[in-house]
Design a protein around this motif. Structure first.
Motif, short mmCIF file in Angstrom:
data_model
loop_
_atom_site.label_atom_id
_atom_site.label_comp_id
_atom_site.label_asym_id
_atom_site.label_seq_id
_atom_site.Cartn_x
_atom_site.Cartn_y
_atom_site.Cartn_z
N ILE A 167 80.17 58.78 45.72
CA ILE A 167 80.11 58.55 44.28
C ILE A 167 79.73 59.82 43.52
CG2 ILE A 167 79.59 56.11 44.61
CD1 ILE A 167 76.72 56.62 43.89
N GLN A 168 79.10 60.78 44.19
CA GLN A 168 78.73 62.02 43.50
C GLN A 168 79.73 63.15 43.72
OE1 GLN A 168 74.49 62.74 44.58
NE2 GLN A 168 74.07 62.14 42.47
N CYS B 216 82.13 54.73 38.09
CA CYS B 216 81.57 55.98 37.56
C CYS B 216 80.16 55.80 37.02
CB CYS B 216 82.47 56.57 36.49
SG CYS B 216 82.67 55.49 35.06
N GLY C 119 75.03 53.56 46.96
CA GLY C 119 76.36 53.35 46.41
C GLY C 119 76.44 52.09 45.58
N GLN D 99 76.37 57.51 48.69
CA GLN D 99 76.00 58.45 47.64
C GLN D 99 76.92 59.67 47.63
OE1 GLN D 99 71.88 59.72 47.69
NE2 GLN D 99 72.22 61.33 46.19
N SER E 52 75.49 52.00 41.85
CA SER E 52 76.51 52.42 40.88
C SER E 52 77.61 51.37 40.74
CB SER E 52 77.13 53.75 41.31
OG SER E 52 78.29 54.06 40.56
N SER F 162 73.45 61.52 38.48
CA SER F 162 74.78 61.48 37.88
C SER F 162 75.85 61.34 38.96
CB SER F 162 75.03 62.75 37.06
OG SER F 162 75.10 63.88 37.90
N THR F 163 76.96 60.76 38.58
CA THR F 163 78.08 60.57 39.49
C THR F 163 79.34 61.17 38.87
OG1 THR F 163 78.68 58.42 38.54
CG2 THR F 163 77.10 58.42 40.36
N ASN F 164 80.39 61.23 39.66
CA ASN F 164 81.73 61.54 39.16
C ASN F 164 82.59 60.29 39.26
OD1 ASN F 164 82.24 64.38 38.28
ND2 ASN F 164 81.29 64.83 40.26
N SER G 102 76.20 55.67 36.79
CA SER G 102 75.22 56.52 37.45
C SER G 102 74.49 55.77 38.56
CB SER G 102 74.19 57.03 36.43
OG SER G 102 74.81 57.85 35.47
N ILE G 103 73.79 56.51 39.41
CA ILE G 103 72.90 55.89 40.39
C ILE G 103 71.77 55.21 39.61
CG2 ILE G 103 71.27 56.36 42.26
CD1 ILE G 103 73.10 58.70 43.06
N TYR H 169 84.93 58.02 40.85
CA TYR H 169 85.26 57.91 42.27
C TYR H 169 86.18 56.72 42.52
CZ TYR H 169 81.41 54.47 42.08
OH TYR H 169 80.59 53.42 41.74
#
Length: 789
Positions: free
Chosen positions: A352-353, A366, A430, A349, A433, A398-400, A368-369, A402
């Protein structure tokens, strides 16, 4: 290989149930490992003589990840066996299962998966007469994947072929896999120095003794806020889709007595069913069933639930479905879960965030979770996906964008085993996502390219990750892949040393907004700045307030077109918005800035004020500027992109010129830290030209062009061609005296074109864009030139 009657029926049960060599029933799985005949049984003579075939690489699983892995390897000279147990390629995305292989631009701006996924999708949309929706996937997607594989001479395709046994050279190395092909009654032994598990379930890895995880880790193991306090084996469910069509007249439906029933709207709590042509992802059956061992039971239970949902739509209320009839129902479930094979790196996590750049990143994610309710539709009183992106939980899920490292794509204890698709090395959070089809496809392509380096250097994947990661990255970029933070450094690319000029260059122009966005949340917009100053920013603001109000605006730098993480204010400004008015509001910054960088402005919260927005029309040329990202802040810290080709009305002084000719050899082929696009001025009618000049003569045989197929939009339209993609063009070279024709193309609709030709000696190449598929300007992301093919 000695077979007896029991081992045959054990294999037959595994083929039907998808659960390995086990008889799976409602009470659990009961392994049948003995080959000893039961009392009264007679050993049959050995009639199994496997066809032994040797390859450089064996890919087990022909879903979208496995198909991409096979093609990615084959295009780099690797002899590949692609082994798939179904009749068509695509796995969950095939017409058998009907899950849409959607790209991630519905979650983040400018993150559409390119490379092979864009190649597949662009071709399928050109051919398909139906929209791209779950439950409506048809033969055209299957045919595109099939044809792409057939076109690769280095791939040998084995459909209807089930891998049932693994032979190990030693505990750390796979020697071969044994397969049986339904219909032909053939058995095969495939040998190779390298294998890829793209089965989704992680079957190859499991049978090879690879380390893997199942279920959810405890929160403390990786420090993940979204993990449970105590580890468990709870998992998400599997889905069946249906297809419904309008018959043009009333069609009755009678619910079978063995199906489930949903008599009231309360029975479908939080499950939207207003559109019903293609079924629903939430017809999902999970706990208490095991996604692998209970696959048949899940299929039956999901079918019971599906028919009950259809009965509700037809007979339990006014849903407008009187003329609709079921045309098809799914018979093979869309699986979300799988074994997660452990590599030298585990995606968690935190990564990915709040990702950091990784030296061996070869792909990206990218999504989301996305963790669904345990039990799925069996838990009627619960929302089907608690992590849906609502305002309240945006900060949590939300994620960025990665990077996915090569270290997460091979087994940590089986040295010649790689993974693509769902089984890659992740924690459960992880995995929620990375599990999606788009990510699986870009990972598959990267794994195929990495396999070619394994072959080239006679190395293991671990050794390639340690010593050849940059070479893997450069090959992926050349083949239209994207890796966060990685740019073109290919020493063979002659275009990197060229001076570039063009007939014209577009300015940054924001369309006037037509839709008001409520500033009860702070809003922001990333934009490219070519100048060394930002003097004034104007926003188009509407007010419904009875009195004038002050609005503050902050200026910040953005590292990437999707990255709002910087909270450092370069400057602040305030302006007064008149009561009950609509118009341009000026904010004066008078700030020196670094040129050719991305910046963003963000407002304070201001209920009663509205920032006017524009959204591109589906199927029409893009009007929202490339490299511009709008967002709002529903929580405390994570900005939420406003996707779908949206831009907020803005004016900038001094004007910005971010679409210059030199973008085509800047190093990347999509918006990231810059627009990276040459766009001709749309005020001037086509043709438009782009010219590369060298200080001395070069010898070249290959030209690679990358056009624009909109990295910011999820296309659903049938019979679609990207309107901004270059359609007709001509390439010329200068022989020292005059321009001579080299390449001429009409009717193009794809993003990446590679042209090879007899060697020419020149100091200049010119691309002349004659027409697009509907857009007003020429758009080119990248030009590469090579001396050899």
């Amino acid at each position: 290989m000695q077979w007896n009657r029991r081992s045959f029926f054990t294999l037959f049960a595994s083929l039907l149930g998808g659960g390995g060599v086990a008889f799976a029933g409602k009470g659990g799985a009961h392994a049948e490992d003995s080959d000893s005949p039961a009392a009264g049984e007679q050993l049959l003579p050995d009639r199994e003589n496997p066809v032994v075939l040797e390859f450089d690489l064996v890919v087990v699983g022909g879903g979208i990840a496995g198909t991409a892995a096979a093609i990615g390897a084959a295009r780099n000279g690797v002899k590949v066996a692609l082994v798939h147990e179904r009749s068509m390629l695509g796995g969950n995305s095939s017409s058998e299962v009907k899950l849409v292989p959607e790209n991630s631009s519905g979650h983040r701006a400018w993150v559409k998966e390119l490379g092979l996924l864009d190649e597949f999708h662009t071709e399928e949309r050109v051919r398909n007469h139906l929209p791209c929706r779950e439950g409506i996937m048809n033969c055209h997607w299957d045919l595109v994947l099939y044809e792409k594989v057939l076109s690769e001479a280095n791939i040998s395709l084995f459909l209807n072929t089930h891998m049932h046994r693994v032979a190990m050279r030693d505990p750390g190395h796979i020697e071969s896999v044994y397969c049986i092909q339904l219909g032909s009654e053939k058995t095969f032994e495939f040998r190779a120095p390298l294998f890829v598990d793209a089965t989704g379930d992680g079957v190859l890895a499991h049978r090879a003794g690879a380390d893997y995880r199942w279920g959810r880790e405890a929160r403390k193991e990786y420090g993940e806020a979204e993990a449970p306090e105590i580890a468990d084996e709870k998992t998400m469910g599997s889905t069946l889709f249906f297809r419904a069509v309008d018959a043009g007249h009333p069609v009755p439906f009678t619910l079978p007595d063995w199906a489930a029933s949903f008599p009231t709207e309360k029975d479908l709590y939080a499950r939207n069913h207003t559109s019903y042509e293609g079924g629903y992802w939430w017809i999902e059956v999970g706990a208490p069933y095991h996604p692998i061992h209970d696959n048949n039971e899940i299929r039956h239970e999901a079918l019971r639930q599906l028919l009950g949902v259809w009965d509700h739509i037809k007979n339990r209320g006014a849903h407008g479905a009187e003329n609709y009839a079921l045309e098809s129902v799914g018979w093979w479930p869309y699986k979300r879960e799988g074994r997660r094979i452990l590599g030298d790196y585990v995606i968690t996590q935190q990564h990915i965030q709040n990702p950091t750049l990784l030296d061996d990143a070869v792909a990206y994610g990218c999504w989301s979770i996305d963790i669904h309710t345990q039990g799925g539709i069996l838990a009627r009183d619960q929302v089907p996906c608690p992590s849906l992106k609502s305002d309240e939980n945006w900060d949590r899920v939300s994620t960025n964008v990665y990077g996915i490292p090569l270290r997460a794509l091979y087994s940590r204890n089986v040295d010649n085993l790689m993974m693509a698709g769902r089984p890659i090395s992740c924690s459960y959070v992880g995995f929620s996502s990375s599990r999606v089809l788009g990510t699986g496809c870009v990972v598959g392509q990267a794994v195929g390219v990495a396999a070619s380096l394994c072959r080239q250097f006679s190395s293991t994947p671990r050794e390639v990750a340690r010593t050849h990661a940059k070479q893997v990255q450069q090959r992926i970029l050349r083949e239209d892949g994207h890796i966060p933070g990685v740019v073109n450094e290919d020493p063979a690319d002659l275009a990197r040393h060229a001076r570039v000029r063009a007939s014209s260059e577009a300015l940054l122009v924001f369309p006037d907004g037509v839709a008001p966005l409520d500033l009860r949340y702070p809003h922001a917009q990333i934009f490219p700045v070519s100048a060394k100053r930002i003097d004034t920013v104007e926003l188009l603001i509407n007010s419904i307030l009875p009195s004038e109000t002050s609005l503050s605006l902050s200026l910040r730098e953005a590292a990437h077109v999707w990255d709002y993480r910087s909270a450092h204010d370069l400057a602040q400004a305030s302006a007064t918005v008149p009561a009950g008015s609509g118009g341009w509001v000026a904010f004066r910054f008078n700030k020196r800035v670094r040129p050719e960088r991305l910046y963003y402005v963000c407002t304070s919260p201001a209920p009663g004020l509205y920032w006017m927005a524009y959204r591109d029309e589906p199927g029409k040329p893009c009007v929202s500027p490339v490299g511009v990202t709008a967002a709002n802040l529903p929580g405390r810290e994570r900005w939420r992109p406003i996707v779908g080709g949206c831009s907020l009305a803005m004016r900038l002084s001094p004007e910005s010129r971010p679409f210059a000719a030199h973008n085509v050899n800047r190093g990347t082929h999509r918006p990231d830290t810059w627009t990276n696009l040459w766009m001709s001025n749309p005020v001037h009618a086509l043709p438009a030209w782009l010219e590369l000049c060298w200080p001395s003569t070069i010898k070249c045989t290959t030209l690679q062009l990358t056009f624009d197929t909109n990295a910011n939009y999820r296309v659903l339209d049938p019979l679609f061609r990207y309107p901004d993609c270059v359609k007709d063009y001509r390439v010329e070279y200068h022989d020292g005296a005059t321009w001579r024709g080299l390449v001429e193309v009409t009717g193009n609709y794809v993003r990446r074109r590679v042209h090879t030709f007899e060697q020419v000696t020149t100091r200049a190449l010119r691309l002349i864009v004659l027409a697009t598929n509907g857009g007003p300007a020429a758009r080119v992301y990248e030009v590469r030139v090579y001396g050899e093919a």
